[in-house]
Design a protein around this motif. Structure first.
Motif, PDB file in Angstrom:
ATOM      1  N   ASP A 158     -11.887  -0.328  -3.713  1.00 54.25           N
ATOM      2  CA  ASP A 158     -11.668  -1.021  -2.558  1.00 54.25           C
ATOM      3  C   ASP A 158     -12.311  -2.200  -2.559  1.00 54.25           C
ATOM      4  OD1 ASP A 158     -10.362   1.293  -1.617  1.00 54.25           O
ATOM      5  OD2 ASP A 158     -11.816   1.941  -0.174  1.00 54.25           O
TER       6      ASP A 158
ATOM      7  N   LYS B  18      -5.052  -1.224  -1.758  1.00 53.76           N
ATOM      8  CA  LYS B  18      -5.957  -0.394  -2.128  1.00 53.76           C
ATOM      9  C   LYS B  18      -5.434   0.331  -3.227  1.00 53.76           C
ATOM     10  CE  LYS B  18      -8.303   0.372   2.367  1.00 53.76           C
ATOM     11  NZ  LYS B  18      -8.668   1.333   3.507  1.00 53.76           N
TER      12      LYS B  18
ATOM     13  N   GLU C 138       0.942  -1.251   0.091  1.00 54.20           N
ATOM     14  CA  GLU C 138      -0.071  -0.058   0.142  1.00 54.20           C
ATOM     15  C   GLU C 138       0.730   1.214   0.164  1.00 54.20           C
ATOM     16  OE1 GLU C 138      -3.192  -0.539   2.870  1.00 54.20           O
ATOM     17  OE2 GLU C 138      -4.200  -1.526   1.585  1.00 54.20           O
TER      18      GLU C 138
ATOM     19  N   PRO D 163      -7.669   4.949  -2.529  1.00 53.66           N
ATOM     20  CA  PRO D 163      -8.293   4.870  -1.292  1.00 53.66           C
ATOM     21  C   PRO D 163      -9.440   5.941  -1.276  1.00 53.66           C
ATOM     22  CG  PRO D 163      -5.935   5.221  -1.085  1.00 53.66           C
ATOM     23  CD  PRO D 163      -6.269   5.291  -2.541  1.00 53.66           C
TER      24      PRO D 163
END
Length: 199
Positions: free
Chosen positions: A193, A184, A108, A187
């Protein structure tokens, strides 16, 4: 004063300004230190920041990262990033789920091209952390010195290619962990998501 010497260690620097007539440099990255599976490109600075974010998950257990390196595993399909971590253990055993959280935290923290490859294109597989025995990076240094590296300029490489060094690392792996889901992609975007396996 020692002055400025010319040397070759593969650092890429940017002149940030001058003091009097002397250039001042910012470190950018090591030359040719790039992880790539598909169209993604991850340099040393980005990887360092991602690893720094991930190791925060180890702090509650008293564990800390001693040293790390990485490689792009293109043998498996799809290929994936592999991080080799040497840890200093704390008083409490770190659960496997925490290492999986570390994997996801690294992913991420990486750039959008990497995350697109993971989430949309499925051209990149889940990131893997391989925890190696204590003293592994000392063995790596010994190997580099045996191949003619200078002890004064030696730095643990942040990226390694397949060959003797990877064989050395793989021979000292104690445990392996994979990212439990896709990172993700965007975001706050509910559809992305959901596609990424998030809530």
């Amino acid at each position: 004063m020692a002055g400025l010497y010319r040397y070759r260690v593969g650092d890429v620097l940017r002149v940030a300004g001058f003091k009097n007539k002397t250039p001042q440099f910012n470190f950018i990255r090591r030359k040719s230190v790039v992880l790539s599976i598909d169209s993604d490109k991850t340099d040393e600075v980005e990887l360092q920041a991602a690893v720094s974010n991930a190791v925060n998950h180890l702090k509650p257990f008293g564990a800390s990262l001693v040293e790390y390196t990485s490689c792009a595993d293109t043998v498996s399909i799809p290929g994936h990033y592999v991080l080799y971590w040497e840890l200093r253990a704390g008083d409490t055993t770190v659960p496997a789920s925490v290492f999986e959280d570390c994997c996801l935290a690294v992913e991420e923290s990486l750039n959008s091209v990497y995350r697109q490859g993971r989430v949309c294109d499925k051209s990149i597989g889940p990131l893997e952390i391989r925890v190696v025995e204590e003293g592994t990076f000392d063995k790596m240094m010994d190997y580099a010195l045996s191949q003619g590296a200078s002890i004064n300029q030696y730095k643990a490489p942040r990226c390694v290619r397949h060959g003797p060094v990877v064989e050395l690392l793989d021979g000292r792996v104690q445990s392996t962990f994979f990212s439990p889901k896709c990172p993700k992609w965007a975001p706050g975007n509910k559809q992305w998501d959901k596609d990424a396996g998030g809530i």
